[in-house]
Write a protein that holds these residues in place. Structure first.
Motif, PDB file in Angstrom:
ATOM      1  N   HIS A   1       0.804  -1.248   0.024  1.00 57.70           N
ATOM      2  CA  HIS A   1      -0.002  -0.007  -0.063  1.00 57.70           C
ATOM      3  C   HIS A   1       1.009   1.245  -0.183  1.00 57.70           C
ATOM      4  N   LEU A   2       1.833   1.263   0.512  1.00 59.08           N
ATOM      5  CA  LEU A   2       2.955   2.397   0.800  1.00 59.08           C
ATOM      6  C   LEU A   2       3.452   2.668  -0.407  1.00 59.08           C
ATOM      7  N   ASP A   3       3.856   1.900  -1.128  1.00 63.40           N
ATOM      8  CA  ASP A   3       4.465   2.018  -2.331  1.00 63.40           C
ATOM      9  C   ASP A   3       3.905   2.798  -3.519  1.00 63.40           C
ATOM     10  N   ALA A   4       2.707   2.900  -3.484  1.00 64.55           N
ATOM     11  CA  ALA A   4       1.517   3.754  -4.183  1.00 64.55           C
ATOM     12  C   ALA A   4       1.928   5.141  -3.523  1.00 64.55           C
ATOM     13  N   PHE A   5       2.070   5.463  -2.433  1.00 62.58           N
ATOM     14  CA  PHE A   5       2.375   6.981  -1.937  1.00 62.58           C
ATOM     15  C   PHE A   5       3.759   7.246  -2.313  1.00 62.58           C
ATOM     16  N   ARG A   6       4.766   6.384  -2.243  1.00 62.28           N
ATOM     17  CA  ARG A   6       6.054   6.466  -2.707  1.00 62.28           C
ATOM     18  C   ARG A   6       6.358   6.930  -4.032  1.00 62.28           C
ATOM     19  N   ALA A   7       5.644   6.227  -4.838  1.00 61.69           N
ATOM     20  CA  ALA A   7       5.646   6.571  -6.169  1.00 61.69           C
ATOM     21  C   ALA A   7       5.272   7.947  -6.590  1.00 61.69           C
ATOM     22  N   GLU A   8       4.087   8.149  -5.956  1.00 58.48           N
ATOM     23  CA  GLU A   8       3.639   9.715  -6.168  1.00 58.48           C
ATOM     24  C   GLU A   8       4.478  10.705  -5.859  1.00 58.48           C
ATOM     25  N   LEU A   9       5.485  10.627  -4.601  1.00 56.69           N
ATOM     26  CA  LEU A   9       6.531  11.326  -4.262  1.00 56.69           C
ATOM     27  C   LEU A   9       7.819  11.069  -4.763  1.00 56.69           C
TER      28      LEU A   9
ATOM     29  N   ALA B   1       6.282  22.170  14.440  1.00 57.71           N
ATOM     30  CA  ALA B   1       5.538  21.666  13.534  1.00 57.71           C
ATOM     31  C   ALA B   1       5.533  22.426  12.010  1.00 57.71           C
ATOM     32  N   LYS B   2       5.491  21.069  11.064  1.00 62.58           N
ATOM     33  CA  LYS B   2       5.672  21.777   9.567  1.00 62.58           C
ATOM     34  C   LYS B   2       4.791  22.736   9.302  1.00 62.58           C
ATOM     35  N   PRO B   3       5.058  23.657   8.406  1.00 59.73           N
ATOM     36  CA  PRO B   3       4.085  24.735   7.926  1.00 59.73           C
ATOM     37  C   PRO B   3       2.533  24.360   7.594  1.00 59.73           C
TER      38      PRO B   3
ATOM     39  N   HIS C   1       1.268  21.670   8.598  1.00 62.42           N
ATOM     40  CA  HIS C   1       0.633  21.102   9.720  1.00 62.42           C
ATOM     41  C   HIS C   1      -0.190  22.174  10.564  1.00 62.42           C
ATOM     42  N   LYS C   2       0.677  23.264  10.559  1.00 63.30           N
ATOM     43  CA  LYS C   2       0.114  24.493  11.280  1.00 63.30           C
ATOM     44  C   LYS C   2      -1.145  25.128  10.617  1.00 63.30           C
ATOM     45  N   GLN C   3      -0.903  25.154   9.486  1.00 64.76           N
ATOM     46  CA  GLN C   3      -2.002  25.830   8.598  1.00 64.76           C
ATOM     47  C   GLN C   3      -3.304  24.864   8.412  1.00 64.76           C
ATOM     48  N   ALA C   4      -3.083  23.329   8.610  1.00 64.05           N
ATOM     49  CA  ALA C   4      -4.231  22.694   8.770  1.00 64.05           C
ATOM     50  C   ALA C   4      -4.808  22.619   9.865  1.00 64.05           C
ATOM     51  N   VAL C   5      -4.422  23.095  10.996  1.00 62.43           N
ATOM     52  CA  VAL C   5      -4.567  23.044  12.338  1.00 62.43           C
ATOM     53  C   VAL C   5      -5.478  24.402  12.445  1.00 62.43           C
ATOM     54  N   LEU C   6      -4.877  25.308  12.054  1.00 64.52           N
ATOM     55  CA  LEU C   6      -5.731  26.791  12.055  1.00 64.52           C
ATOM     56  C   LEU C   6      -6.882  26.556  11.185  1.00 64.52           C
ATOM     57  N   ALA C   7      -6.941  25.883  10.110  1.00 62.51           N
ATOM     58  CA  ALA C   7      -8.200  25.734   9.294  1.00 62.51           C
ATOM     59  C   ALA C   7      -9.105  24.690   9.779  1.00 62.51           C
ATOM     60  N   ALA C   8      -8.906  23.914  10.800  1.00 62.26           N
ATOM     61  CA  ALA C   8      -9.833  22.950  11.140  1.00 62.26           C
ATOM     62  C   ALA C   8     -10.972  23.349  11.815  1.00 62.26           C
TER      63      ALA C   8
ATOM     64  N   ALA D   1       6.715  14.307   2.767  1.00 61.63           N
ATOM     65  CA  ALA D   1       5.650  15.144   2.599  1.00 61.63           C
ATOM     66  C   ALA D   1       5.794  16.278   3.426  1.00 61.63           C
ATOM     67  N   GLY D   2       6.538  16.278   4.455  1.00 53.69           N
ATOM     68  CA  GLY D   2       6.487  17.344   5.374  1.00 53.69           C
ATOM     69  C   GLY D   2       7.573  18.479   4.600  1.00 53.69           C
ATOM     70  N   ALA D   3       8.658  17.964   4.049  1.00 48.94           N
ATOM     71  CA  ALA D   3       9.427  18.849   3.430  1.00 48.94           C
ATOM     72  C   ALA D   3       9.145  19.333   2.052  1.00 48.94           C
ATOM     73  N   ARG D   4       7.840  18.932   1.567  1.00 52.36           N
ATOM     74  CA  ARG D   4       7.358  19.211   0.293  1.00 52.36           C
ATOM     75  C   ARG D   4       6.024  20.014   0.410  1.00 52.36           C
ATOM     76  N   ASP D   5       5.529  20.152   1.631  1.00 52.03           N
ATOM     77  CA  ASP D   5       4.145  20.651   2.007  1.00 52.03           C
ATOM     78  C   ASP D   5       3.194  19.894   1.222  1.00 52.03           C
ATOM     79  N   ARG D   6       3.189  18.503   1.725  1.00 52.09           N
ATOM     80  CA  ARG D   6       2.058  17.712   1.031  1.00 52.09           C
ATOM     81  C   ARG D   6       1.350  17.290   2.301  1.00 52.09           C
ATOM     82  N   PRO D   7       0.372  17.877   2.741  1.00 52.56           N
ATOM     83  CA  PRO D   7      -0.238  17.426   3.988  1.00 52.56           C
ATOM     84  C   PRO D   7      -1.203  16.189   3.768  1.00 52.56           C
TER      85      PRO D   7
END
Length: 356
Positions: free
Chosen positions: A93-101, A251-253, A255-262, A313-319
């Motif tokens: 399952h994880l390899d599909a995410f890895r391929a996208e990244l 926290a990654k940017p 992550h912070k943005q997602a929390v503030l928008a929750a 994902a954290g380094a590339r802002d992929r929440p």
């Protein structure tokens, strides 16, 4: 009971009954911990994922920023099996995410978690003011060793049974972690589902069951929640999501943005990222792996195998691929300095307490 003074504030040497939760994974930077401490609360280093050397470094960096008390938190290791079949199925399952990244499947980790024995010795050698733990129960001998060195010991409970057990083995205080809390669940006796008790239901039952101070945790974001917890018998509160968006938070940017928008409904308890139940903001990773959670390896095996995806994902802002740990009231968070947050919380508590 006043709004500020309690057995917790007296024992910990803090001004306000506010504890910044020990969020592991880089969120609780020395700057955040020190800012909370300087404002009169208790900052906490989330050291569960740190190597022993990094534990020592984090403590030293925090001490360079503040002379006030702070805590260090570690995860109590639990038995696990690195089942090759389950690992291979999960990686399918994880390899599909890895391929996208644009990632390849990593090599098998040399170890799945830091050595707890060495982590603990680093804490002992540093002589920290407060030591807290979660995911299990520290043995009585280590508790006594910490206390003999002048360290206050705090355990985490999600049920009355766990709280009673922690008091029996000699902890000084108990964090009662309600179901609303963000991040990993601390349940260690019984099934994880048994520990999903709301904070306002859990706290008074734990207070009635033990004689040591109880700290409320889960869904508390402002003075109203703090005052409610105090009315129910808690002598302090522990808050994580409230500090996620602070300036000093690691926290990654995204992550912070997602929390503030929750909003009030976006969280889920999932095993997808780590193999252990944890509450976070829903995203594509959680929704995709949700139907297969029963197949995933246990913590810390799954946690180690998702590390490459989470880091990239954290380094590339992929929440959509990040573990966005947050509690059910995360949307009440604000972007501000941690010291300003502690001051605002203390004032808010006072205002609500005088109106009760």
């Amino acid at each position: 009971m006043t709004t500020s003074a309690s057995r917790v504030t007296d024992a910990l040497g803090i001004t306000h009954p506010i504890i910044q939760a020990p969020m592991a994974g880089g969120t609780t930077t020395p700057a955040l911990v020190a800012a909370v401490a300087e404002a009169g609360g208790l900052g906490s280093i989330g050291a569960g994922y740190l190597s022993p050397a990094a534990v020592t470094e984090a403590i030293a960096e925090t001490r360079a920023r503040t002379a006030r008390p702070f805590a260090v938190n570690l995860f109590i290791p639990q038995p696990f099996t690195a089942d090759a079949t389950r690992i291979d199925r999960a990686n399918g399952h994880l390899d599909a995410f890895r391929a996208e990244l644009g990632l390849s499947r990593p090599d098998t980790p040399a170890r799945y978690a830091p050595d707890f024995e060495d982590q603990f010795e680093a804490v002992i050698e540093a002589g920290v003011p407060v030591f807290s733990f979660t995911f299990g129960a520290l043995d009585a001998a280590r508790i006594q060793r910490l206390q003999a060195a002048g360290t206050c010991v705090v355990g985490t409970a999600t049920t009355v049974v766990e709280a009673r057990h922690l008091e029996t083995i000699g902890v000084d205080m108990i964090v009662a972690q309600g179901a609303e809390a963000g991040g990993h669940r601390g349940t260690f006796l019984g099934d994880a589902a048994d520990g999903l008790i709301g904070t306002m239901a859990l706290v008074p039952q734990v207070v009635d069951a033990v004689s040591i101070p109880v700290i409320a945790s889960g869904g508390i974001m402002d003075g109203r929640g703090m005052a409610a917890a105090r009315m129910l018998g808690a002598e302090a509160v522990q808050m994580g999501s409230a500090f996620l968006a602070c300036d000093e938070s690691g926290a990654k940017p995204a992550h912070k943005q997602a929390v503030l928008a929750a909003s009030d409904t976006p969280t889920a308890i999932t095993r997808a990222f780590s193999g252990k139940p944890a509450r976070g903001l829903r995203n594509r990773f959680i929704d995709t792996l949700g139907p297969f959670e029963h197949e995933l390896p246990d913590y810390p095996v799954q946690n180690a195998w998702t590390k490459d995806i989470r880091a990239t994902a954290g380094a590339r802002d992929r929440p959509e691929f990040m573990s966005l740990w947050a509690g059910q009231a995360a949307g009440m968070a604000r972007a501000e300095g941690a010291g300003a947050l502690v001051a605002r919380l203390a004032d808010d508590l006072e205002a609500h307490w005088t109106r009760r």
